[in-house]
Motif scaffolding. Structure first.
Motif, PDB file in Angstrom:
ATOM      1  N   ASP A 222       2.029  -3.140  -5.761  1.00 14.70           N
ATOM      2  CA  ASP A 222       0.935  -2.277  -5.316  1.00 14.70           C
ATOM      3  C   ASP A 222      -0.437  -2.771  -5.776  1.00 14.70           C
ATOM      4  O   ASP A 222      -1.461  -2.321  -5.271  1.00 14.70           O
ATOM      5  CB  ASP A 222       1.157  -0.822  -5.733  1.00 14.70           C
ATOM      6  N   SER A 223      -0.467  -3.730  -6.715  1.00 13.83           N
ATOM      7  CA  SER A 223      -1.753  -4.301  -7.106  1.00 13.83           C
ATOM      8  C   SER A 223      -2.335  -5.181  -6.011  1.00 13.83           C
ATOM      9  O   SER A 223      -3.518  -5.555  -6.060  1.00 13.83           O
ATOM     10  CB  SER A 223      -1.605  -5.114  -8.403  1.00 13.83           C
TER      11      SER A 223
ATOM     12  N   CYS B 185       0.824  -1.217   0.000  1.00  7.88           N
ATOM     13  CA  CYS B 185       0.000   0.000   0.000  1.00  7.88           C
ATOM     14  C   CYS B 185       0.852   1.257   0.000  1.00  7.88           C
ATOM     15  O   CYS B 185       0.497   2.255  -0.658  1.00  7.88           O
ATOM     16  CB  CYS B 185      -0.956  -0.024   1.193  1.00  7.88           C
TER      17      CYS B 185
ATOM     18  N   LYS C  93       1.893   1.747  -3.438  1.00  5.21           N
ATOM     19  CA  LYS C  93       0.809   2.297  -4.260  1.00  5.21           C
ATOM     20  C   LYS C  93       0.785   3.822  -4.146  1.00  5.21           C
ATOM     21  O   LYS C  93       0.615   4.529  -5.149  1.00  5.21           O
ATOM     22  CB  LYS C  93      -0.527   1.710  -3.824  1.00  5.21           C
TER      23      LYS C  93
END
Length: 212
Positions: free
Chosen positions: A166-167, A141, A144
């Motif tokens: 980040d996915s 996260c 991301k």
């Protein structure tokens, strides 16, 4: 010649006022994070290309950082002492600006169960200063958010970034969690009250309660 001189003076004035504004933005971020202002060792915080994360460091994270070549544990304790006039207790979480580019805070948070967590991530160059809040303290996260704010990745001693993707953080939307840092700076006592009462907190919640 007079016109050229005036243009040079105007240019210098713009540079000066831009520098002053940058310092003010940095001070607002320091206040929101709980770090002292006018304290030399934090002059880089929220003011360079990577130290954008307001990280609350627990005791194990502080000790590990110091022992692994990233001596921010001691630095955070000294900053705490400068701001509060006393040493942190064994249970206090000491704020520090950690490297966003190497996902330091979320790495420590995942490695230790000592309360270490991300308080907010400053949006570089935002004016007035804003930050992303409520970020889950895991590297996926934080990565991301790093991609969202377009911050370059780099390394930090003692911090690994293996398999970060980040996915794997689909539920967290960075844009919808970006809020002014002023809501933390002005209403920090309210934040602590909300935490003590066991409520979920975000700057939006505080702003709403403050206006009722």
């Amino acid at each position: 010649k007079a016109t050229m001189a005036m243009m040079k003076l105007a240019g210098l004035a713009l540079i000066f006022f831009a520098a002053v504004r940058a310092d003010l933005r940095s001070d607002e971020a320091l206040e929101a994070c709980g770090l002292p202002t006018g304290y030399g060792p934090v002059s880089h915080c929220f003011n360079d290309v990577t130290h954008h994360v307001c990280c609350l460091l627990g005791p194990e994270a502080r000790a590990y950082a110091d022992s692994s070549g990233n001596p921010i544990g001691t630095a955070a304790v000294k900053a705490w002492q400068d701001k509060t006039g006393s040493a942190p207790t064994s249970s206090d979480l000491t704020p520090w600006c950690t490297c966003f580019g190497s996902l330091v805070c979320s790495y420590y948070a995942s490695k230790f169960n000592d309360g270490t967590k991300i308080k907010f991530i400053y949006e570089p160059g935002s004016d007035p200063p804003e930050g992303a809040f409520d970020i889950p303290s895991n590297q996926d996260c934080e990565a991301k958010a790093r991609d969202f704010f377009q911050v370059m990745a780099h390394g930090t001693p003692g911090v690994a970034e293996s398999g970060v993707d980040d996915s794997k953080c689909p539920a967290y939307d960075v844009a919808s969690h970006v809020h002014p840092l002023s809501s933390v700076q002005a209403l920090g006592s309210k934040q602590e009250l909300v935490h003590r009462e066991g409520k979920a907190w975000s700057p939006v919640t505080i702003d709403r309660e403050h206006t009722q």
